[in-house]
Design an enzyme around this catalytic site. Structure first.
Site, PDB file in Angstrom:
ATOM      1  N   ASP A 177       0.819  -1.367   0.085  1.00 19.33           N
ATOM      2  CA  ASP A 177      -0.056   0.077  -0.006  1.00 19.33           C
ATOM      3  C   ASP A 177       0.910   1.348  -0.034  1.00 19.33           C
ATOM      4  O   ASP A 177       2.162   1.344   0.120  1.00 19.33           O
ATOM      5  CB  ASP A 177      -1.054   0.132   1.380  1.00 19.33           C
ATOM      6  CG  ASP A 177      -0.234  -0.510   2.386  1.00 19.33           C
ATOM      7  OD1 ASP A 177       0.930  -0.402   2.686  1.00 19.33           O
ATOM      8  OD2 ASP A 177      -0.835  -0.953   3.509  1.00 19.33           O
TER       9      ASP A 177
ATOM     10  N   ASN B 233      -7.322  -3.103  14.447  1.00 19.44           N
ATOM     11  CA  ASN B 233      -8.530  -3.135  14.007  1.00 19.44           C
ATOM     12  C   ASN B 233      -8.628  -4.306  12.804  1.00 19.44           C
ATOM     13  O   ASN B 233      -9.884  -4.588  12.543  1.00 19.44           O
ATOM     14  CB  ASN B 233      -9.245  -2.091  13.390  1.00 19.44           C
ATOM     15  CG  ASN B 233      -8.382  -1.655  12.036  1.00 19.44           C
ATOM     16  OD1 ASN B 233      -7.502  -2.513  11.692  1.00 19.44           O
ATOM     17  ND2 ASN B 233      -8.745  -0.442  11.548  1.00 19.44           N
TER      18      ASN B 233
ATOM     19  N   HIS C 156      -6.970  -4.808  10.251  1.00 17.84           N
ATOM     20  CA  HIS C 156      -6.910  -4.524   8.660  1.00 17.84           C
ATOM     21  C   HIS C 156      -5.654  -5.174   8.340  1.00 17.84           C
ATOM     22  O   HIS C 156      -4.726  -5.603   9.125  1.00 17.84           O
ATOM     23  CB  HIS C 156      -6.708  -2.996   8.431  1.00 17.84           C
ATOM     24  CG  HIS C 156      -5.481  -2.222   9.031  1.00 17.84           C
ATOM     25  ND1 HIS C 156      -5.475  -0.981   9.121  1.00 17.84           N
ATOM     26  CD2 HIS C 156      -4.399  -2.575   9.226  1.00 17.84           C
ATOM     27  CE1 HIS C 156      -4.325  -0.622   9.564  1.00 17.84           C
ATOM     28  NE2 HIS C 156      -3.549  -1.451   9.673  1.00 17.84           N
TER      29      HIS C 156
ATOM     30  N   GLU D 273      -9.741  -1.998   5.680  1.00 18.74           N
ATOM     31  CA  GLU D 273     -10.259  -1.461   6.903  1.00 18.74           C
ATOM     32  C   GLU D 273     -11.508  -2.546   7.032  1.00 18.74           C
ATOM     33  O   GLU D 273     -12.202  -2.843   6.057  1.00 18.74           O
ATOM     34  CB  GLU D 273     -10.481  -0.111   6.836  1.00 18.74           C
ATOM     35  CG  GLU D 273      -9.238   0.682   6.612  1.00 18.74           C
ATOM     36  CD  GLU D 273      -8.580   1.066   8.123  1.00 18.74           C
ATOM     37  OE1 GLU D 273      -8.445  -0.063   8.676  1.00 18.74           O
ATOM     38  OE2 GLU D 273      -7.858   1.934   7.922  1.00 18.74           O
TER      39      GLU D 273
HETATM   40  P1  PGA Z   1       2.410  -1.737  12.983  1.00 17.12           P
HETATM   41  O1  PGA Z   1       1.282  -1.810  11.783  1.00 17.12           O
HETATM   42  O2  PGA Z   1       3.438  -2.869  12.206  1.00 17.12           O
HETATM   43  O3  PGA Z   1       3.243  -0.687  12.889  1.00 17.12           O
HETATM   44  O4  PGA Z   1       1.842  -2.049  14.194  1.00 17.12           O
HETATM   45  C1  PGA Z   1       0.499  -2.709  11.387  1.00 17.12           C
HETATM   46  C2  PGA Z   1      -0.451  -2.429  10.414  1.00 17.12           C
HETATM   47  O5  PGA Z   1      -1.123  -1.285  10.800  1.00 17.12           O
HETATM   48  O6  PGA Z   1      -0.793  -3.276   9.291  1.00 17.12           O
END
Ligand code: PGA
Length: 240
Positions: A67, A136, A138, A143
């Site tokens: 992304d 959450n 995702h 999302e």
């Molecule tokens: P993080 O993010 O590795 O910074 O916890 C993970 C994500 O949001 O996919």
């Protein structure tokens, strides 16, 4: 889903790097699916060390990132292109022309998404996909929602994600509210998936992965339908 529970973040990073290194040794022209965020940083450090030690070679590797924020220039130090250069690409012998990140400045994100999926297909598909997981649920920036989207697409970020990612910015107002992300089908087409989760703030979402339910409210639970997923988590995320 195979689960590997590690003592701590360092061990998790090593275990993840071993899987990527094995893939690269078995198939030197592998297509890697890569991720940003704080979780994969340790894994990338190990890959850099192995590359410097001559244990793995990136010269025939192609990579696709999950992304990119939208709209954001690749030169912006908050962009995921910049992150990948700074955390991996600048330190290994990869051909940057074969490292792909969605274009955060595309004037036609719909077409950008279609082209991105076609490029992945033309490269032979992703051999091994690295994923982090949002609190959450995702993966990429897919999302929680009633409907999830199959292909690479432009999406709105939820308040929860904007809040979680604001730690990388000077203020929450600077966090982009949109991103271009690989969709659920684009991710599920990867031959192997390595999902990393570290820290107590991921415990609730990891427990969703360990029950036997699937829900689009926790997009990562769809990974339970994939035949070759390894979840590598540390004890804090596992709740041990
Ligand atoms: P993080 O993010 O590795 O910074 O916890 C993970 C994500 O949001 O996919």
């Amino acid at each position: 889903m195979r689960v590997i529970v590690c003592e701590n973040y360092e061990q998790l990073s090593k275990e993840g790097a071993k899987l990527f290194a094995s893939q690269m040794i078995l198939k030197p022209n592998s297509v890697l699916g890569l991720a940003t965020g704080s979780t994969p940083v340790g894994l990338y450090k190990h890959l850099i060390e192995m590359n410097k030690a001559g244990e793995i070679d990136f010269s025939d590797i192609t990579s696709f990132n999950l992304d990119e924020y939208y709209p954001l220039s690749p030169e912006n130090d908050q962009s995921y292109r910049y992150f990948m250069n700074e955390n991996l690409f600048n330190f290994v012998n990869i051909d940057k022309a074969r490292t792909f990140v969605p274009n955060g400045l595309s004037e036609n994100p719909e077409e950008e998404g279609k082209n991105y999926d076609e490029l992945i297909e033309k490269a032979g598909g992703v051999d091994i996909q690295l994923l982090g997981i949002g609190q959450n649920g995702h993966i990429g920036f897919n999302e929680p929602d009633v409907n999830l989207i199959t292909g690479t697409h432009l999406t709105d970020l939820t308040e929860n994600t904007i809040q979680a990612n604001s730690r990388f910015f000077n203020s929450i107002d600077e966090v982009p509210t949109k991103a271009i992300t690989m969709g659920m089908a684009s991710i599920m087409k990867a031959k192997k998936i390595v999902l990393l989760a570290s820290g107590a703030n991921k415990k609730a979402v990891v427990s969703e992965l360990l029950n036997d339910h699937i829900t689009t409210n926790v997009p990562a639970t769809l990974l339970k339908l994939h035949p070759d997923v390894v979840l590598i988590c540390d004890k804090e995320a596992y709740g041990a």
